[in-house]
Motif scaffolding. Structure first.
Motif, PDB file in Angstrom:
ATOM      1  N   ALA A 106       0.815  -1.218   0.000  1.00 10.83           N
ATOM      2  CA  ALA A 106       0.000   0.000   0.000  1.00 10.83           C
ATOM      3  C   ALA A 106       0.847   1.265   0.000  1.00 10.83           C
ATOM      4  O   ALA A 106       0.559   2.204  -0.747  1.00 10.83           O
ATOM      5  N   MET A 107       1.885   1.299   0.802  1.00  9.66           N
ATOM      6  CA  MET A 107       2.700   2.509   0.898  1.00  9.66           C
ATOM      7  C   MET A 107       3.582   2.713  -0.338  1.00  9.66           C
ATOM      8  O   MET A 107       4.023   3.826  -0.601  1.00  9.66           O
ATOM      9  N   ALA A 108       3.810   1.667  -1.084  1.00  4.58           N
ATOM     10  CA  ALA A 108       4.650   1.772  -2.279  1.00  4.58           C
ATOM     11  C   ALA A 108       3.833   1.944  -3.557  1.00  4.58           C
ATOM     12  O   ALA A 108       4.389   2.198  -4.624  1.00  4.58           O
ATOM     13  N   ALA A 109       2.519   1.828  -3.456  1.00  4.99           N
ATOM     14  CA  ALA A 109       1.663   1.903  -4.642  1.00  4.99           C
ATOM     15  C   ALA A 109       1.666   3.317  -5.217  1.00  4.99           C
ATOM     16  O   ALA A 109       1.689   4.309  -4.481  1.00  4.99           O
ATOM     17  N   GLY A 110       1.648   3.417  -6.533  1.00  7.08           N
ATOM     18  CA  GLY A 110       1.607   4.705  -7.207  1.00  7.08           C
ATOM     19  C   GLY A 110       0.184   5.223  -7.341  1.00  7.08           C
ATOM     20  O   GLY A 110      -0.786   4.495  -7.120  1.00  7.08           O
ATOM     21  N   LEU A 111       0.061   6.481  -7.716  1.00  6.81           N
ATOM     22  CA  LEU A 111      -1.258   7.109  -7.844  1.00  6.81           C
ATOM     23  C   LEU A 111      -2.152   6.422  -8.869  1.00  6.81           C
ATOM     24  O   LEU A 111      -3.374   6.459  -8.744  1.00  6.81           O
ATOM     25  N   ALA A 112      -1.586   5.804  -9.872  1.00  2.00           N
ATOM     26  CA  ALA A 112      -2.383   5.129 -10.902  1.00  2.00           C
ATOM     27  C   ALA A 112      -2.700   3.682 -10.527  1.00  2.00           C
ATOM     28  O   ALA A 112      -3.435   3.008 -11.242  1.00  2.00           O
ATOM     29  N   ASP A 113      -2.184   3.222  -9.427  1.00  2.00           N
ATOM     30  CA  ASP A 113      -2.358   1.837  -8.985  1.00  2.00           C
ATOM     31  C   ASP A 113      -3.661   1.700  -8.192  1.00  2.00           C
ATOM     32  O   ASP A 113      -3.883   2.428  -7.222  1.00  2.00           O
ATOM     33  N   PRO A 114      -4.533   0.777  -8.572  1.00  2.00           N
ATOM     34  CA  PRO A 114      -5.769   0.569  -7.803  1.00  2.00           C
ATOM     35  C   PRO A 114      -5.496   0.231  -6.332  1.00  2.00           C
ATOM     36  O   PRO A 114      -6.314   0.541  -5.465  1.00  2.00           O
ATOM     37  N   LEU A 115      -4.337  -0.359  -6.043  1.00  2.00           N
ATOM     38  CA  LEU A 115      -3.987  -0.667  -4.654  1.00  2.00           C
ATOM     39  C   LEU A 115      -3.872   0.608  -3.827  1.00  2.00           C
ATOM     40  O   LEU A 115      -4.261   0.631  -2.656  1.00  2.00           O
ATOM     41  N   PHE A 116      -3.348   1.675  -4.414  1.00  2.00           N
ATOM     42  CA  PHE A 116      -3.237   2.952  -3.707  1.00  2.00           C
ATOM     43  C   PHE A 116      -4.617   3.405  -3.229  1.00  2.00           C
ATOM     44  O   PHE A 116      -4.840   3.668  -2.053  1.00  2.00           O
ATOM     45  N   TRP A 117      -5.558   3.485  -4.161  1.00  2.00           N
ATOM     46  CA  TRP A 117      -6.892   3.996  -3.847  1.00  2.00           C
ATOM     47  C   TRP A 117      -7.702   2.994  -3.034  1.00  2.00           C
ATOM     48  O   TRP A 117      -8.443   3.389  -2.124  1.00  2.00           O
ATOM     49  N   GLY A 118      -7.581   1.714  -3.338  1.00  2.00           N
ATOM     50  CA  GLY A 118      -8.324   0.698  -2.591  1.00  2.00           C
ATOM     51  C   GLY A 118      -7.882   0.606  -1.144  1.00  2.00           C
ATOM     52  O   GLY A 118      -8.723   0.523  -0.234  1.00  2.00           O
ATOM     53  N   SER A 119      -6.574   0.618  -0.908  1.00  2.00           N
ATOM     54  CA  SER A 119      -6.092   0.520   0.465  1.00  2.00           C
ATOM     55  C   SER A 119      -6.424   1.791   1.252  1.00  2.00           C
ATOM     56  O   SER A 119      -6.767   1.719   2.441  1.00  2.00           O
ATOM     57  N   LEU A 120      -6.381   2.936   0.592  1.00  2.00           N
ATOM     58  CA  LEU A 120      -6.746   4.175   1.258  1.00  2.00           C
ATOM     59  C   LEU A 120      -8.233   4.182   1.619  1.00  2.00           C
ATOM     60  O   LEU A 120      -8.608   4.550   2.745  1.00  2.00           O
ATOM     61  N   ALA A 121      -9.073   3.753   0.700  1.00  2.00           N
ATOM     62  CA  ALA A 121     -10.517   3.682   0.980  1.00  2.00           C
ATOM     63  C   ALA A 121     -10.805   2.686   2.106  1.00  2.00           C
ATOM     64  O   ALA A 121     -11.600   2.966   3.013  1.00  2.00           O
ATOM     65  N   PHE A 122     -10.165   1.524   2.055  1.00  2.00           N
ATOM     66  CA  PHE A 122     -10.365   0.516   3.098  1.00  2.00           C
ATOM     67  C   PHE A 122      -9.917   1.030   4.459  1.00  2.00           C
ATOM     68  O   PHE A 122     -10.627   0.886   5.457  1.00  2.00           O
ATOM     69  N   SER A 123      -8.738   1.658   4.504  1.00  2.00           N
ATOM     70  CA  SER A 123      -8.211   2.119   5.789  1.00  2.00           C
ATOM     71  C   SER A 123      -9.068   3.244   6.370  1.00  2.00           C
ATOM     72  O   SER A 123      -9.284   3.299   7.589  1.00  2.00           O
TER      73      SER A 123
END
Length: 154
Positions: A106-123
């Motif tokens: 999550a902390m290494a995901a880029g702005l275009a990575d769904p993991l960035f937005w998904g982990s932020l929304a989940f957290s």
């Protein structure tokens, strides 16, 4: 003009509304902080620091805006915002950032990575669930957002 008093909100609803208010400021700060730090390639500690700082800034700012609209002078509005929001924002930020640290990548995901937005929304959703009972407890004891009651409609 007839100004009938609004029906009293239940404690659960009041706590829910306070937590949505907290989430709004925290989410603005977190998203902006994580986006800035990710775009600049900052490491985890700097990313977390700017996100937390911005979450507190926007959380307090939203409350100050409401209190100023309710007629409070700036200094009193700022002191009231700190009194009403600090515990709520702190809990939300602890949960949010701990989850971002433990979600793999999550902390290494880029702005275009769904993991960035998904982990932020989940957290942020998990942080909301953790903060709601804290706000409920504070309000039931006349603290937290209960301190704003006389100065705002919400």
């Amino acid at each position: 003009m007839n100004h009938a008093a609004a029906p009293p909100r239940s404690l659960n609803r009041f706590a829910f509304d306070a937590t949505v208010h907290c989430l709004t400021g925290c989410a603005i700060g977190e998203v902006l902080g994580m986006a800035i730090s990710t775009a600049l390639g900052w490491h985890d500690l700097a990313s977390i620091a700017i996100s937390i700082g911005l979450a507190f800034f926007f959380g307090y700012l939203l409350t100050i805006r409401l209190l100023r609209r309710g007629g409070l002078p700036l200094g009193r509005a700022a002191r009231t915002a700190v009194a009403t929001d600090t515990i709520s924002i702190t809990v939300m930020e602890i949960v949010d950032n701990l989850l971002l640290l433990v979600i793999p990548g999550a902390m290494a995901a880029g702005l275009a990575d769904p993991l960035f937005w998904g982990s932020l929304a989940f957290s942020l959703a998990a942080a909301f669930l953790a903060t709601w009972p804290v706000n409920r407890w504070l309000i039931s004891r006349g603290r937290g957002h209960a301190l704003m009651h006389d100065h705002t409609a919400g």
